[in-house]
Design a protein around this motif. Structure first.
Motif, PDB file in Angstrom:
ATOM      1  N   HIS A   1     -18.323   3.447   2.386  1.00 35.32           N
ATOM      2  CA  HIS A   1     -17.092   2.746   2.754  1.00 35.32           C
ATOM      3  C   HIS A   1     -15.901   3.695   2.780  1.00 35.32           C
ATOM      4  N   LYS A   2     -16.169   4.986   3.031  1.00 38.24           N
ATOM      5  CA  LYS A   2     -15.083   5.965   3.104  1.00 38.24           C
ATOM      6  C   LYS A   2     -14.142   5.647   4.259  1.00 38.24           C
ATOM      7  N   LEU A   3     -14.692   5.214   5.378  1.00 39.46           N
ATOM      8  CA  LEU A   3     -13.870   4.892   6.542  1.00 39.46           C
ATOM      9  C   LEU A   3     -12.940   3.722   6.225  1.00 39.46           C
ATOM     10  N   PHE A   4     -13.490   2.676   5.615  1.00 37.35           N
ATOM     11  CA  PHE A   4     -12.687   1.515   5.220  1.00 37.35           C
ATOM     12  C   PHE A   4     -11.568   1.932   4.269  1.00 37.35           C
ATOM     13  N   THR A   5     -11.945   2.665   3.229  1.00 36.30           N
ATOM     14  CA  THR A   5     -10.969   3.095   2.223  1.00 36.30           C
ATOM     15  C   THR A   5      -9.900   3.984   2.846  1.00 36.30           C
ATOM     16  N   GLY A   6     -10.308   4.918   3.686  1.00 37.84           N
ATOM     17  CA  GLY A   6      -9.357   5.816   4.324  1.00 37.84           C
ATOM     18  C   GLY A   6      -8.369   5.087   5.214  1.00 37.84           C
ATOM     19  N   VAL A   7      -8.877   4.194   6.060  1.00 39.49           N
ATOM     20  CA  VAL A   7      -7.992   3.440   6.960  1.00 39.49           C
ATOM     21  C   VAL A   7      -7.059   2.542   6.157  1.00 39.49           C
ATOM     22  N   ALA A   8      -7.584   1.887   5.132  1.00 37.98           N
ATOM     23  CA  ALA A   8      -6.746   1.003   4.318  1.00 37.98           C
ATOM     24  C   ALA A   8      -5.642   1.794   3.622  1.00 37.98           C
ATOM     25  N   LEU A   9      -5.980   2.933   3.029  1.00 43.91           N
ATOM     26  CA  LEU A   9      -4.969   3.719   2.318  1.00 43.91           C
ATOM     27  C   LEU A   9      -3.931   4.311   3.273  1.00 43.91           C
ATOM     28  N   VAL A  10      -4.360   4.796   4.433  1.00 43.97           N
ATOM     29  CA  VAL A  10      -3.403   5.301   5.424  1.00 43.97           C
ATOM     30  C   VAL A  10      -2.502   4.161   5.900  1.00 43.97           C
ATOM     31  N   GLY A  11      -3.086   3.005   6.155  1.00 43.48           N
ATOM     32  CA  GLY A  11      -2.294   1.843   6.579  1.00 43.48           C
ATOM     33  C   GLY A  11      -1.279   1.434   5.533  1.00 43.48           C
ATOM     34  N   PHE A  12      -1.705   1.359   4.267  1.00 36.39           N
ATOM     35  CA  PHE A  12      -0.777   1.017   3.189  1.00 36.39           C
ATOM     36  C   PHE A  12       0.303   2.087   3.049  1.00 36.39           C
ATOM     37  N   GLY A  13      -0.098   3.347   3.182  1.00 37.52           N
ATOM     38  CA  GLY A  13       0.874   4.436   3.095  1.00 37.52           C
ATOM     39  C   GLY A  13       1.947   4.320   4.158  1.00 37.52           C
ATOM     40  N   ILE A  14       1.543   4.069   5.396  1.00 36.15           N
ATOM     41  CA  ILE A  14       2.513   3.897   6.490  1.00 36.15           C
ATOM     42  C   ILE A  14       3.392   2.683   6.232  1.00 36.15           C
ATOM     43  N   TYR A  15       2.769   1.590   5.815  1.00 39.09           N
ATOM     44  CA  TYR A  15       3.507   0.350   5.533  1.00 39.09           C
ATOM     45  C   TYR A  15       4.600   0.595   4.489  1.00 39.09           C
ATOM     46  N   PHE A  16       4.213   1.168   3.348  1.00 38.16           N
ATOM     47  CA  PHE A  16       5.181   1.363   2.264  1.00 38.16           C
ATOM     48  C   PHE A  16       6.209   2.443   2.606  1.00 38.16           C
ATOM     49  N   LEU A  17       5.810   3.472   3.351  1.00 39.90           N
ATOM     50  CA  LEU A  17       6.761   4.500   3.760  1.00 39.90           C
ATOM     51  C   LEU A  17       7.832   3.909   4.680  1.00 39.90           C
ATOM     52  N   LEU A  18       7.407   3.116   5.662  1.00 42.73           N
ATOM     53  CA  LEU A  18       8.372   2.475   6.557  1.00 42.73           C
ATOM     54  C   LEU A  18       9.291   1.521   5.792  1.00 42.73           C
TER      55      LEU A  18
END
Length: 161
Positions: free
Chosen positions: A4-21
């Motif tokens: 589930h590396k792909l799931f975890t990676g996409v979720a963390l990048v998505g959360f990172g972008i969300y919180f950064l914005l």
């Protein structure tokens, strides 16, 4: 067991972008700083895992989470977007149909949910158009949930192959 590396990676990048914005207070995205956006991010992570990671069991939850998140984002922003129970069933139907496309199973569930969604989305029009039945509209509205219970009970109690 699938990675589930792909799931975890996409979720963390998505959360990172969300919180950064959100921290940077980027104004064009202010309406997206809400919990439905988090549903969309998790749903997209499931979809990436399902399609790119070939973990087809992730497709259904991905479509449901992404679809529900989009629904809650769009329901008050687009006048044409339906705010109806049938919308949720339509999203679930889409999930089953996409799952069937990759995994080869779930088509009957997809079609059933699609029919139920259409029925619920156009419920008032359908009830109004059934003029040849001499039963009142309130009686039909009472019989509809009973029909769902009977069909659901049949699926639960019928023997599986």
């Amino acid at each position: 067991m699938k990675s589930h590396k792909l799931f975890t990676g996409v979720a963390l990048v998505g959360f990172g972008i969300y919180f950064l914005l959100k921290v940077l207070k980027v104004t064009p995205f202010e309406s997206f700083y809400s919990w439905p956006t988090l549903l969309i991010i998790v749903g997209l992570a499931f979809l990436f895992q399902g399609f790119l990671g070939k973990d087809y069991s992730s497709i259904l939850p991905g479509v449901i989470l992404t679809g529900f998140g989009l629904h809650f984002q769009l329901v008050n922003k687009l006048a044409i977007w339906p705010n109806d129970t049938g919308t949720f069933l339509l999203i679930i139907a889409l999930g089953f149909i996409l799952f069937h496309q990759k995994a080869g199973s779930g088509l009957m569930n997809g079609v059933l949910f699609l029919l139920l969604a259409g029925f619920l989305l156009f419920y008032e029009d359908i009830i109004d158009s059934i003029t040849f039945i001499q039963v009142g509209q309130e009686t039909l509205k009472f019989l509809t949930p009973l029909l769902f219970l009977l069909i659901g009970g049949y699926f639960l109690l019928s023997k599986r192959k």
